[in-house]
Enzyme design. Structure first.
Site, short mmCIF file in Angstrom:
data_model
loop_
_atom_site.label_atom_id
_atom_site.label_comp_id
_atom_site.label_asym_id
_atom_site.label_seq_id
_atom_site.Cartn_x
_atom_site.Cartn_y
_atom_site.Cartn_z
N HIS A 190 0.82 -1.21 0.00
CA HIS A 190 0.00 0.00 0.00
C HIS A 190 0.86 1.27 0.00
CE1 HIS A 190 -3.66 2.31 0.64
NE2 HIS A 190 -4.37 1.18 0.65
N GLU A 371 -2.01 -0.77 -6.35
CA GLU A 371 -1.96 -1.98 -5.54
C GLU A 371 -2.20 -3.20 -6.43
OE1 GLU A 371 -4.73 -1.32 -2.21
OE2 GLU A 371 -4.66 0.79 -2.85
#
Length: 402
Positions: A190, A371
């Site tokens: 992340h 991501e």
């Protein structure tokens, strides 16, 4: 990213200990570098990427990662800055799933749903870390054992994440997972990027945050979600929408048109199905698709040794596909390759004066995430009537390695 900067020598990898102000707990920051003076810092709390100092075309280095290196901030990290995410990233509908005819109830931490692995997950715990040199470059390797029942998941999970910095200015992230019981797995990182420098994402910055960044995403379909951002099992065409990044376009174009989307707080928070055969637009200068090599890994049990290590043998190779690429007006360019199905674009819509490095507080749209993951909520959607067949679940188990 950027050009080489001559005359800067490579220092040995280093480790710095940081301490919380309140509980007097410790964590470590690892630093690795390559021959081009690119520098990466990683923290064993959350196995988090906290800094990448990268050059622009003129050799000017900036830290392009939004994160804090204060342990109190890392322990209270609602935006998941830089952290590894698992066991299941994204949102899991109603915080439950069924595996081998048994229902598992997960930690509820996002309305009535389960987000990014729960309250502990991979992000809210300290990992064991070590660093060394392989034939590809300097690396940091994090390992942890997630106990059975943590956040409601089945099985004892053995996880290994290795970050390797190569002399081609590639930061490679390789994850391996084993479990004592069948467990659905969807792992991602992340990290938040601002290619003009992390300070450009600050609330007091005069820069445009990420609005001047131009992006290309290798996808003609994206995941439909409901009002709670839960994947429905359907894929939608990007044609004629703000989700069409098949030709390079600025983030600002979409951000202006998503201001009324209350679910995403006025920005991108969407998953794209990667089409690996699409050739990226030449404006962004495509290069040869790389491969990642990793050493043979024994996952059970892990070597928890913290010592600096030199590793010579590397015997596994994985084919990667270009998921996305982004360039900013600084001239810095980010290309993201993956072996997973999808890439999730998040434009920092919920960042709200979160602490960063150097006393900077980050603001909305201060950074973007790409991501890489499997399609979200697949564990509850795969095989269901009306679900697109692209929704497939990855597992780790006694005979299954992720």
């Amino acid at each position: 990213m950027g050009a080489l900067c001559h005359g800067r020598g490579r220092a040995l990898p280093s480790v710095k200990t940081i301490v919380t102000d309140k509980q007097n707990e410790m964590a470590q920051i690892f630093t690795i570098r390559n021959a081009n003076a690119l520098e990466v810092r990683l923290c064993d709390y959350g196995a988090a990427l906290t800094s990448v100092k990268a050059p622009d075309p003129y050799g000017q280095f900036e830290d392009v990662i939004l994160a804090s290196e204060n342990l109190d901030d890392l322990k209270k990290n609602p935006c998941y800055f830089g952290a590894m995410i698992g066991r299941l990233c994204a949102r899991t509908d109603k915080a439950k799933f069924t595996v081998e005819n048994k229902e598992y109830k997960l930690t509820v931490n996002n309305g009535k749903n389960h987000l990014h692995g729960g309250k502990v997950g991979f992000h809210n715990v300290r990992w064991s870390g070590k660093q060394g040199i392989s034939t590809r470059g300097e690396f940091v390797e994090f390992t942890r054992i997630s106990p059975k029942g943590e956040d409601g998941y089945p099985g004892v999970l053995y996880v290994k994440v290795r970050y390797t910095l190569t002399d081609k200015n590639r930061l490679e992230i390789v994850t391996k997972v084993n479990s004592t019981e069948m467990c659905p797995i969807n792992v991602t990182n992340h990290a938040y990027f601002n290619l003009d420098g992390h300070q450009a994402g600050g609330v007091d910055s005069k820069e445009a945050r990420i609005s001047n960044h131009i992006a290309h995403i290798n996808a003609s379909k994206y995941v439909e979600v409901d009002k709670d951002l839960i994947a429905t099992g359907k894929l939608l065409d990007v044609d004629g929408t703000v989700f069409d990044f098949r030709k390079p376009i600025s983030f600002n174009y979409g951000l202006e048109r998503l201001q009324d989307n209350k679910a995403t707080n006025g920005g991108f928070d969407h998953t794209f199905l990667i089409e690996p055969m699409i050739t990226p637009n030449s404006i962004l200068e495509e290069e040869d698709t790389p491969t990642i090599q990793t050493s043979g890994i024994t996952l059970n049990p892990f070597n928890q040794c913290q010592n600096y290590q030199k590793e010579e043998s590397e015997d596994k190779k994985y084919r990667l596909y270009l998921a996305a690429q982004v360039v900013s007006r600084s001239g810095r360019r980010l290309r993201v390759y993956t072996d997973r199905q999808a890439v999730h674009l998040y434009t920092g819509n919920f960042i709200d004066r979160n602490n960063g490095k150097g006393d900077i507080k980050y603001g909305k749209y201060g950074g973007f995430c790409l991501e890489c993951e499997d399609l979200p909520n697949s564990v509850n959607l795969e095989g269901r009537k009306g679900t697109d067949p692209s929704f497939k679940t990855s597992y780790a188990g006694p005979k299954e390695q992720y």
